[in-house]
Design a protein around this motif. Structure first.
Motif, PDB file in Angstrom:
ATOM      1  N   ASN A 142       2.115  -0.863  -2.923  1.00  0.00           N
ATOM      2  CA  ASN A 142       2.087  -2.030  -2.046  1.00  0.00           C
ATOM      3  C   ASN A 142       1.578  -3.242  -2.843  1.00  0.00           C
ATOM      4  N   HIS A 161       1.114  -3.203   2.774  1.00  0.00           N
ATOM      5  CA  HIS A 161       0.992  -1.921   3.480  1.00  0.00           C
ATOM      6  C   HIS A 161       1.468  -2.068   4.924  1.00  0.00           C
ATOM      7  N   TYR A 164       5.223  -1.566   5.532  1.00  0.00           N
ATOM      8  CA  TYR A 164       5.675  -0.175   5.649  1.00  0.00           C
ATOM      9  C   TYR A 164       5.356   0.378   7.037  1.00  0.00           C
ATOM     10  N   SER A 176      -1.516   7.674   7.491  1.00  0.00           N
ATOM     11  CA  SER A 176      -1.226   6.537   6.615  1.00  0.00           C
ATOM     12  C   SER A 176      -2.495   6.175   5.866  1.00  0.00           C
ATOM     13  N   ASP A 178      -3.965   3.303   2.518  1.00  0.00           N
ATOM     14  CA  ASP A 178      -3.784   2.281   1.496  1.00  0.00           C
ATOM     15  C   ASP A 178      -4.944   2.440   0.519  1.00  0.00           C
ATOM     16  N   THR A 197       0.646   2.804  -0.790  1.00  0.00           N
ATOM     17  CA  THR A 197       0.848   3.174   0.611  1.00  0.00           C
ATOM     18  C   THR A 197       1.327   4.617   0.670  1.00  0.00           C
TER      19      THR A 197
END
Length: 206
Positions: A142, A161, A164, A176, A178, A197
């Motif tokens: 990212n 991020h 996405y 998820s 980051d 990400t």
């Protein structure tokens, strides 16, 4: 222009098993919670195939696509006979149709696209290729921070991020993150960092 203009082919030629043989951490996380025996899986941008081979060994029917003939040859040399269906083609040209996949993996692929619009287009195509109640597993750079000293000539497409996550609105995002990835590659051993990400999402019926 190839999506491998970032120099991965140079690495593949210099050091077969450039990415190693250990399955990716996000794949491992997915497997901790999901049974894949008998599943149809697409590994889009499979590189040298470490994830594809690991999934096939667990009983999945795996199609692995990459546009690098060097990477695919390294995969066959490294892993020998296995049940993976290797295809040398560009994921940007994938066509929807036929039986969809239960799991679609895009590991280290999307930041190799040439624009944010192209990322969006490829994500949409991968989603179209996914069965309802099926999964997407995404790992991509990212836009937060990067040290590209180990990648001369590489110009990744970096989107936030949040972009996405927005692409997966309407899906059930079960994981998820980051976070920073600190690594070095075997052909130059230069330590560097990428903000990554990672996302696991399930396609729900609308």
């Amino acid at each position: 222009m190839s999506i491998y203009d970032g120099g991965y082919d140079d690495g593949y030629r210099a050091c077969p098993c450039f990415w190693g043989k250990e399955v990716g951490s996000l794949i491992t996380k997915f497997l901790e919670e999901n049974e894949i025996e008998g599943s149809r899986i697409l590994d889009a941008g499979c590189g040298e195939g470490k994830n594809a081979v690991a999934l096939a060994k667990l009983g999945a029917d795996v199609t692995a696509i990459d546009c690098s003939e060097v990477a695919l040859q390294n995969a066959k040399n490294a892993f020998g006979g296995n049940s993976v269906h290797w295809q040398c083609s560009d994921v940007r040209n994938l066509k929807a149709g036929g039986k969809p996949f239960d799991v679609v993996v895009a590991y280290g692929l999307l930041h190799c696209m040439q624009s944010a619009d192209e990322i969006a287009s490829v994500v949409h195509r991968l989603q179209e290729l996914t069965e309802v109640d099926g999964w997407n597993i995404i790992c991509a750079f990212n836009d937060r921070q990067h040290d590209l000293s180990a990648h001369p000539g590489f110009d990744p497409c970096l989107v936030p991020h949040s972009t996405y996550l927005r692409h997966y609105q309407g899906w059930e995002v079960t994981f998820s993150s980051d976070e920073d990835l600190h690594e070095s590659h075997p052909h130059n051993n230069i330590p560097h960092v990428h903000s990554m990400t990672r996302l696991i999402a399930r396609k729900v019926k609308r």
